[in-house]
Design a protein around this motif. Structure first.
Motif, PDB file in Angstrom:
ATOM      1  N   PRO A 186      42.108  40.059  44.966  1.00 17.49           N
ATOM      2  CA  PRO A 186      40.693  40.257  45.305  1.00 17.49           C
ATOM      3  C   PRO A 186      40.304  41.713  45.544  1.00 17.49           C
ATOM      4  CG  PRO A 186      41.571  38.366  46.479  1.00 17.49           C
ATOM      5  CD  PRO A 186      42.735  39.012  45.803  1.00 17.49           C
ATOM      6  N   ILE A 187      41.077  42.438  46.358  1.00 18.73           N
ATOM      7  CA  ILE A 187      40.713  43.821  46.648  1.00 18.73           C
ATOM      8  C   ILE A 187      40.895  44.699  45.415  1.00 18.73           C
ATOM      9  CG2 ILE A 187      41.433  45.885  47.919  1.00 18.73           C
ATOM     10  CD1 ILE A 187      39.607  44.143  49.520  1.00 18.73           C
ATOM     11  N   GLY A 188      41.954  44.473  44.661  1.00 15.10           N
ATOM     12  CA  GLY A 188      42.152  45.264  43.443  1.00 15.10           C
ATOM     13  C   GLY A 188      41.020  45.084  42.454  1.00 15.10           C
ATOM     14  N   VAL A 189      40.563  43.832  42.286  1.00 15.07           N
ATOM     15  CA  VAL A 189      39.474  43.553  41.349  1.00 15.07           C
ATOM     16  C   VAL A 189      38.154  44.134  41.859  1.00 15.07           C
ATOM     17  CG1 VAL A 189      38.069  41.690  40.385  1.00 15.07           C
ATOM     18  CG2 VAL A 189      40.555  41.543  40.286  1.00 15.07           C
ATOM     19  N   ILE A 190      37.893  44.009  43.168  1.00 13.38           N
ATOM     20  CA  ILE A 190      36.670  44.605  43.709  1.00 13.38           C
ATOM     21  C   ILE A 190      36.735  46.129  43.590  1.00 13.38           C
ATOM     22  CG2 ILE A 190      35.328  44.981  45.817  1.00 13.38           C
ATOM     23  CD1 ILE A 190      35.863  42.145  46.619  1.00 13.38           C
ATOM     24  N   CYS A 191      37.912  46.706  43.782  1.00 17.72           N
ATOM     25  CA  CYS A 191      38.053  48.159  43.608  1.00 17.72           C
ATOM     26  C   CYS A 191      37.786  48.569  42.163  1.00 17.72           C
ATOM     27  CB  CYS A 191      39.449  48.617  44.043  1.00 17.72           C
ATOM     28  SG  CYS A 191      39.642  48.828  45.828  1.00 17.72           S
ATOM     29  N   ALA A 192      38.247  47.761  41.207  1.00 17.90           N
ATOM     30  CA  ALA A 192      37.985  48.069  39.800  1.00 17.90           C
ATOM     31  C   ALA A 192      36.485  48.057  39.519  1.00 17.90           C
ATOM     32  CB  ALA A 192      38.710  47.077  38.896  1.00 17.90           C
ATOM     33  N   GLN A 193      35.801  47.051  40.031  1.00 18.48           N
ATOM     34  CA  GLN A 193      34.342  46.993  39.846  1.00 18.48           C
ATOM     35  C   GLN A 193      33.656  48.193  40.486  1.00 18.48           C
ATOM     36  OE1 GLN A 193      31.856  43.521  39.751  1.00 18.48           O
ATOM     37  NE2 GLN A 193      33.445  42.319  40.743  1.00 18.48           N
ATOM     38  N   THR A 194      34.106  48.545  41.679  1.00 19.41           N
ATOM     39  CA  THR A 194      33.472  49.639  42.404  1.00 19.41           C
ATOM     40  C   THR A 194      33.756  50.975  41.739  1.00 19.41           C
ATOM     41  OG1 THR A 194      33.788  48.331  44.420  1.00 19.41           O
ATOM     42  CG2 THR A 194      33.137  50.630  44.709  1.00 19.41           C
ATOM     43  N   ALA A 195      34.961  51.145  41.217  1.00 16.14           N
ATOM     44  CA  ALA A 195      35.281  52.369  40.474  1.00 16.14           C
ATOM     45  C   ALA A 195      34.363  52.516  39.268  1.00 16.14           C
ATOM     46  CB  ALA A 195      36.748  52.350  40.037  1.00 16.14           C
ATOM     47  N   ARG A 196      34.121  51.404  38.581  1.00 18.75           N
ATOM     48  CA  ARG A 196      33.197  51.439  37.437  1.00 18.75           C
ATOM     49  C   ARG A 196      31.791  51.821  37.902  1.00 18.75           C
ATOM     50  NH1 ARG A 196      32.222  45.812  34.559  1.00 18.75           N
ATOM     51  NH2 ARG A 196      31.333  45.449  36.637  1.00 18.75           N
ATOM     52  N   ALA A 197      31.363  51.229  39.023  1.00 21.29           N
ATOM     53  CA  ALA A 197      30.031  51.540  39.545  1.00 21.29           C
ATOM     54  C   ALA A 197      29.911  52.995  39.976  1.00 21.29           C
ATOM     55  CB  ALA A 197      29.712  50.619  40.726  1.00 21.29           C
ATOM     56  N   PHE A 198      31.014  53.592  40.424  1.00 26.02           N
ATOM     57  CA  PHE A 198      31.025  54.992  40.825  1.00 26.02           C
ATOM     58  C   PHE A 198      31.134  55.934  39.624  1.00 26.02           C
ATOM     59  CE2 PHE A 198      31.825  55.771  45.533  1.00 26.02           C
ATOM     60  CZ  PHE A 198      31.282  54.566  45.938  1.00 26.02           C
ATOM     61  N   GLY A 199      31.315  55.378  38.432  1.00 19.69           N
ATOM     62  CA  GLY A 199      31.303  56.197  37.229  1.00 19.69           C
ATOM     63  C   GLY A 199      32.643  56.519  36.620  1.00 19.69           C
ATOM     64  N   ALA A 200      33.734  55.918  37.114  1.00 15.96           N
ATOM     65  CA  ALA A 200      35.054  56.189  36.535  1.00 15.96           C
ATOM     66  C   ALA A 200      35.065  55.819  35.059  1.00 15.96           C
ATOM     67  CB  ALA A 200      36.129  55.425  37.284  1.00 15.96           C
ATOM     68  N   ALA A 201      35.643  56.685  34.251  1.00 13.15           N
ATOM     69  CA  ALA A 201      35.682  56.455  32.801  1.00 13.15           C
ATOM     70  C   ALA A 201      36.921  55.674  32.382  1.00 13.15           C
ATOM     71  CB  ALA A 201      35.642  57.790  32.071  1.00 13.15           C
ATOM     72  N   ARG A 202      37.993  55.841  33.122  1.00 18.17           N
ATOM     73  CA  ARG A 202      39.263  55.169  32.794  1.00 18.17           C
ATOM     74  C   ARG A 202      39.738  54.453  34.058  1.00 18.17           C
ATOM     75  NH1 ARG A 202      44.920  58.103  32.393  1.00 18.17           N
ATOM     76  NH2 ARG A 202      46.265  56.396  31.673  1.00 18.17           N
ATOM     77  N   ILE A 203      39.878  53.143  33.968  1.00 14.03           N
ATOM     78  CA  ILE A 203      40.259  52.316  35.107  1.00 14.03           C
ATOM     79  C   ILE A 203      41.458  51.468  34.688  1.00 14.03           C
ATOM     80  CG2 ILE A 203      39.514  50.589  36.769  1.00 14.03           C
ATOM     81  CD1 ILE A 203      36.598  51.456  36.077  1.00 14.03           C
ATOM     82  N   VAL A 204      42.632  51.858  35.138  1.00 14.83           N
ATOM     83  CA  VAL A 204      43.880  51.183  34.779  1.00 14.83           C
ATOM     84  C   VAL A 204      44.299  50.291  35.949  1.00 14.83           C
ATOM     85  CG1 VAL A 204      46.266  51.467  34.000  1.00 14.83           C
ATOM     86  CG2 VAL A 204      44.551  53.227  33.455  1.00 14.83           C
ATOM     87  N   VAL A 205      44.546  49.010  35.673  1.00 17.05           N
ATOM     88  CA  VAL A 205      44.965  48.073  36.708  1.00 17.05           C
ATOM     89  C   VAL A 205      46.314  47.474  36.324  1.00 17.05           C
ATOM     90  CG1 VAL A 205      44.418  45.943  37.945  1.00 17.05           C
ATOM     91  CG2 VAL A 205      42.580  47.531  37.322  1.00 17.05           C
ATOM     92  N   THR A 206      47.225  47.460  37.282  1.00 17.03           N
ATOM     93  CA  THR A 206      48.532  46.850  37.050  1.00 17.03           C
ATOM     94  C   THR A 206      48.673  45.576  37.862  1.00 17.03           C
ATOM     95  OG1 THR A 206      49.661  48.015  38.859  1.00 17.03           O
ATOM     96  CG2 THR A 206      49.539  49.148  36.729  1.00 17.03           C
ATOM     97  N   ASP A 207      49.374  44.604  37.310  1.00 19.07           N
ATOM     98  CA  ASP A 207      49.687  43.376  38.037  1.00 19.07           C
ATOM     99  C   ASP A 207      50.811  42.655  37.302  1.00 19.07           C
ATOM    100  OD1 ASP A 207      48.111  41.691  40.377  1.00 19.07           O
ATOM    101  OD2 ASP A 207      49.298  40.403  39.065  1.00 19.07           O
ATOM    102  N   LEU A 208      51.627  41.919  38.052  1.00 18.86           N
ATOM    103  CA  LEU A 208      52.740  41.177  37.449  1.00 18.86           C
ATOM    104  C   LEU A 208      52.267  39.943  36.696  1.00 18.86           C
ATOM    105  CD1 LEU A 208      55.201  41.253  40.489  1.00 18.86           C
ATOM    106  CD2 LEU A 208      55.302  42.687  38.445  1.00 18.86           C
ATOM    107  N   VAL A 209      51.089  39.404  37.069  1.00 18.69           N
ATOM    108  CA  VAL A 209      50.619  38.125  36.532  1.00 18.69           C
ATOM    109  C   VAL A 209      49.602  38.358  35.413  1.00 18.69           C
ATOM    110  CG1 VAL A 209      49.515  35.933  37.106  1.00 18.69           C
ATOM    111  CG2 VAL A 209      50.993  37.061  38.790  1.00 18.69           C
TER     112      VAL A 209
END
Length: 345
Positions: A186-209
């Motif tokens: 949940p927090i990782g996904v909300i952080c990804a959304q928020t990074a996009r909203a803040f204007g990040a151009a490259r958003i890399v997310v890692t997870d085992l699943v």
């Protein structure tokens, strides 16, 4: 003296944690608001990882559950009554609750860092009760009005969004920057959304699943990685790294992926101590910090959701009543689960 739309009941039902892994429904008195407080009739409560941790382990670090306690701190509702010092017109107003009560007088509060107040009372942090119940009290300025266009679920989830906003501010995310996020919970996904909203151009997310990596792509990630298949430390350097796992190996590899003068923000709960790549941190002048809740984030959170920049409703994967709070707390065992909501009606 208080102002009300209609009389509130004398008692309410609450889901009370009575021990590790143990919950029971109890009747509790409905509290009376003090002069600068409001009584909120709770509509929705999000389940947080800290609630789960207390439920399963009875403690988080130095915070130990030593007596029966009500969990839940991500909440929204309607103002049912107000104290003598609050405008009676607020009764009936829909609000999202910022679940903390700072002393407002200590050096940290006066410096604007009220999240670090040594005397703070925070919902569902021992010994303070939380919101898996029908009514709660909060300071009037911690009950933030929300627009009618915002659902009760989304209003409740402004709390984890606030964690993400505080994180992005500390990570110095700005238009055109790059960020690595470890963990697609949940927090990782909300952080990804928020990074996009803040204007990040490259958003890399890692997870085992794999299914969680796919979710991250739906909610803002530009690329996802399986950390067992890719050397995360060797990816193209990023400007910022956020850990939402608490796993030492993920933290170390993430720090190594940060380029010169980058920023690292530790959000996930994990081991109290572990080794860090100090030479990389020092030689690259990387700033490493943590996030402990938030300050002054609700206005930004309300804007991000109201504008459509962040989708919180789409993250809700389950709803539960007070009799099934245990199931809500255990819902994280399902990889398809993102955010569970308790509706204490």
């Amino acid at each position: 003296m208080t102002a009300t739309v209609e009389p509130t009941p004398a008692t309410m039902r609450a889901s009370v944690m009575t021990g590790v892994g143990a919950l029971q429904i109890e009747d509790r008195p409905v509290p009376e608001p003090g002069a600068h407080q409001v009584l909120v009739e709770v509509a929705a409560v999000g389940v947080c990882g800290s609630d789960v941790h207390y439920y399963r382990h009875g403690r988080i670090g130095d915070f130990v559950v030593e007596q029966p306690m009500i969990l839940g701190h991500e909440l929204s509702g309607r103002i049912a009554a107000v104290g003598a010092g609050v405008d009676p017109a607020r009764v009936g107003q829909r609000v999202a609750v910022e679940p903390q009560h700072p002393c407002r007088r200590c050096p940290q509060c006066r410096a604007g860092r009220y999240n670090l107040c040594p005397h703070i009372e925070f919902y569902a942090t021992p010994p303070i009760d939380g919101a898996f119940c029908r009514y709660v009290l909060t300071d009037d300025d911690m009950a933030h009005p929300v627009p009618d266009s915002m659902s009760d679920d989304a209003a409740a989830l402004l709390e984890p969004l606030s964690v993400a906003i505080a994180t992005m501010r500390k990570a110095h995310v700005a238009p055109g920057t790059s960020i690595l996020i470890a963990g697609a919970g949940p927090i990782g996904v909300i952080c990804a959304q928020t990074a996009r909203a803040f204007g990040a151009a490259r958003i890399v997310v890692t997870d085992l699943v794999a299914s969680r990596r796919e979710k991250a792509l739906q909610f803002g990630a530009t690329e996802v990685l399986d950390p067992t298949a890719v050397d995360v430390a060797a990816i193209e350097p990023v400007d910022a790294f956020v850990d939402a796992t608490g796993v030492p190996a993920a933290v170390v590899s993430g720090i190594k992926a940060v380029g010169p003068a980058g920023h690292v923000v530790l959000v996930g709960m994990g081991a109290d101590e572990y080794a860090l790549p100090v030479s990389h941190i020092a030689n690259q002048e990387i700033t490493v910090t943590g996030v402990f809740r938030y300050t002054d984030t609700w206005p930004a959170a309300i804007h991000l959701v109201s504008s459509g920049a962040v989708d919180l409703d789409g993250m809700v994967t389950g709803r539960y009543d007070l009799e099934h709070v245990g199931e809500a707390l255990d819902s994280d065992s399902d990889p398809a689960s993102l955010k569970s909501i308790v509706e204490p009606r």
